[in-house]
Design an enzyme around this catalytic site. Sequence first.
Site, short mmCIF file in Angstrom:
data_model
loop_
_atom_site.label_atom_id
_atom_site.label_comp_id
_atom_site.label_asym_id
_atom_site.label_seq_id
_atom_site.Cartn_x
_atom_site.Cartn_y
_atom_site.Cartn_z
N CYS A 1 29.15 31.87 45.23
CA CYS A 1 29.88 30.80 46.18
C CYS A 1 30.05 31.09 47.34
O CYS A 1 29.92 30.46 48.15
CB CYS A 1 31.09 30.61 45.33
SG CYS A 1 32.44 32.14 45.41
N ASP B 1 47.74 22.91 36.83
CA ASP B 1 48.77 23.75 36.04
C ASP B 1 47.73 24.55 34.98
O ASP B 1 46.85 23.80 34.48
CB ASP B 1 49.83 23.12 35.43
CG ASP B 1 50.89 22.56 36.40
OD1 ASP B 1 50.92 23.10 37.36
OD2 ASP B 1 51.59 21.62 36.04
N GLU C 1 43.68 34.57 58.09
CA GLU C 1 44.80 33.65 58.41
C GLU C 1 45.05 32.96 57.02
O GLU C 1 43.99 32.31 56.36
CB GLU C 1 44.51 32.40 59.49
CG GLU C 1 45.34 31.29 59.39
CD GLU C 1 45.06 30.18 60.72
OE1 GLU C 1 45.83 29.41 61.00
OE2 GLU C 1 43.98 30.40 61.18
N GLU D 1 47.98 46.89 40.54
CA GLU D 1 47.53 45.64 41.13
C GLU D 1 45.93 46.15 41.18
O GLU D 1 44.99 45.33 40.93
CB GLU D 1 47.86 45.15 42.17
CG GLU D 1 49.28 44.71 42.17
CD GLU D 1 49.58 43.56 41.47
OE1 GLU D 1 48.39 42.88 40.95
OE2 GLU D 1 50.62 43.14 41.22
N HIS E 1 37.21 31.82 45.04
CA HIS E 1 36.27 30.89 45.23
C HIS E 1 36.13 30.54 46.66
O HIS E 1 37.28 30.12 47.13
CB HIS E 1 36.38 29.42 44.47
CG HIS E 1 35.20 28.40 44.49
ND1 HIS E 1 33.88 28.84 44.14
CD2 HIS E 1 35.17 27.18 44.85
CE1 HIS E 1 33.17 27.73 44.59
NE2 HIS E 1 33.97 26.88 44.71
N ASP F 1 45.42 41.19 35.32
CA ASP F 1 44.44 41.28 35.94
C ASP F 1 44.44 42.40 37.11
O ASP F 1 45.41 42.63 37.73
CB ASP F 1 43.88 40.15 36.62
CG ASP F 1 43.54 38.78 35.86
OD1 ASP F 1 43.46 39.32 34.84
OD2 ASP F 1 43.80 37.71 36.19
N ASP G 1 31.91 21.84 49.49
CA ASP G 1 31.73 22.67 48.47
C ASP G 1 30.28 22.67 48.03
O ASP G 1 29.92 21.99 47.09
CB ASP G 1 32.78 22.91 47.34
CG ASP G 1 32.56 24.14 46.62
OD1 ASP G 1 31.61 24.87 46.69
OD2 ASP G 1 33.48 24.42 45.83
#
Length: 693
Positions: free
Chosen positions: A282, A405, A442, A486, A340, A586, A363
């Site tokens: 991507c 969701d 940003e 993390e 992505h 994750d 995209d």
Amino acid sequence: MERAARGSVRVLEMNFTVDLQCEKNNHEHKTIEISTERLIVRRGQPFHLILQSYSDQFIDNGTVVICAETGPKPSTAFGTKILLELNSYGVNLWKAVVVSSTGTRMTLQICPSPNAKIGKYKLSLQRMMGNDENYLLGEFILLFNPWCKEDTVFLDNEQQRQEYVMNEEGIIYTGSSHCIQSRAWYFGQFADNILDVCLKLMDNNNKCLSCPEKDYVRRNDPTYISRMVSAMVNSCDDKGILEGRWSAPYCGGTCPWNWNGSVAILTEWNDRGCKKVQFGQCWVFAAVACTVLRCLGIPTRVVTNFNSAHDSNGNLTIDKVCDEYGRDLGGPGDSIWNFHVWIESWMARNDLVAGYDGWQVLDPTPQEKSEGIYCCGPAPVKAVKEGFVDLKFDIPFVFAEVNADQVTWIQCRDGRKEKMHVETQHVGQNISTKRCGRPDREDITDNYKYREGSFQERAIVSEADLRNRHTPLQPRKLLVNVKAEESIPNGSDINVCITISNNSSTTMFCNLNFIAQIMNYNGRSLHQIAEKHFDKIVVQGNRDEKVVLQIPCSDYADYIENHHLIKLTALANDSVTHTSALGTKDLSVINPDIDIQLLGTPILNRPMKAEIILTNPLRISLYQCVFTVEGLGLIHGMHQTRVHEIGPKQTLRLQLEFTPTKPGPRKLMVDFDSAKLKDVKGFKNMTVQGYLM
């Protein structure tokens, strides 16, 4: 002068010379970085040329017209052939004016319409007496003009124009929402031959190949051009640039993470006769599209969405189905990418009702088809935020990417399918782009949606998704929480703490299944590295029980590669009530940084050195090591250094000598790859000074 034939029109020898004033015009049109020898101008802005006679007799400016033509079959009716009488407005607001005339020397000012077709033009001088004489003056290339108020790509901010049109270098954000990483990228929109490659790309799109006349007519519209580029950067439906591949092997091509810039990709596509380049993912697709659109004059920036949803069935919900061990069963094809990357381009949307000008999502990564081909956008960011999913193009898909969701289901062995969890705030986090004029990040999440969980955000999701409103889940008596760091440095062990919470007053007897999986960044499971089962864990009423375990680095060392996550999943089941609970975590595995130290002050055309420092983080030696160094205006092409071995925990120092050839802000980029450790990146910003007196 050049002699050529075009249809029934003869191009004749002329007794005067033509000075297109390429260097002066290109400087004024901000295309001097592309060329000083070819005329490259922007629409809606005048340029000048000088005609110098060889004799005392010069053509009367009242008897000639200027002709500008683009495309294979120029037509005045379609606006691809413009006839301009001197000192009067032509069609579509083109204008040609005699600035000065001395009888043997004439200076002309030509101003293309701010709505003109972009691309390559032939410029000629024609008699008005009805004969077929046509004097070829030369050629020029016309681009979009974000400095012109009447142009549909006008951007009323000079700092943003410098960043989103003129800047050839940038930063792309990858990683995960809790561990954002940056990688340098060389867009190179002004590099040698890139403009010609971009024009060739437009000529090879399917619509142009099937009917070039209709295609050229629409080349004044940035909506049309940007959508075409979105389709052409991937090779799924056409003679596009890049083939995508999201897992090994990458035999016969370049691993996506080995690309550091767009120029090599575009050059390879051109040199291969418009055959696809292997391989992209991507961020590569997005960066190449950014290069093409900036080159054509459309302000464009690269944007990263973390926890990005891929809604394959268009229901604005991401459904995940697991078995009783927490293993992903595939579901309907939906997925959530840990990141992505797409682009935004700035333009007016004259094809829509008022209010949707500005940044538009595009995209080029092939995910779902749009009007029968793999492309996406332009989708107005404002429409995405307000949930106006009925506008074009592809707003429902982009809306789901940032605001779907996530619903998790458990497929039980007895055939039951149980809804375990509805997560409303996971998708669309830390939407990021390089800050204008600065080398930091940003966060533009607020451009795409209202504050997560707010009344406005929930109302817009509900309105956009009338078909799939979720039944609220009842408070659960059994809960599972998976706790780990993390992120961990590559080569570290993983420490995990699983907490089982019983929120009822009765004792539960739980079986606990735990798995750890290597996940590709696009949400697909690649390899299971650990599986553990714990029987009959007694959890007293209103109490917690903890299970602590460790995954050694040796379990994942052979499988972890570029942008991979490790997903930890724990699923508990009460053997009495058969109540289930799922917890996931994750974590990112972080490669070491490459440290770059400048040994001296960067000065134009003066040799200097830099030191490259890398520490092997692993407990094993690294073999087949390659350092690749690039830098616009610092190094010509790519410089590679091979090292046979770097021992466990060893720090390697390399010195590189280079000579800056361009002044101003520059970026030295270093990539490291080996058999066991890949895609280690580093870059150093510097400012190259001019000559010292």
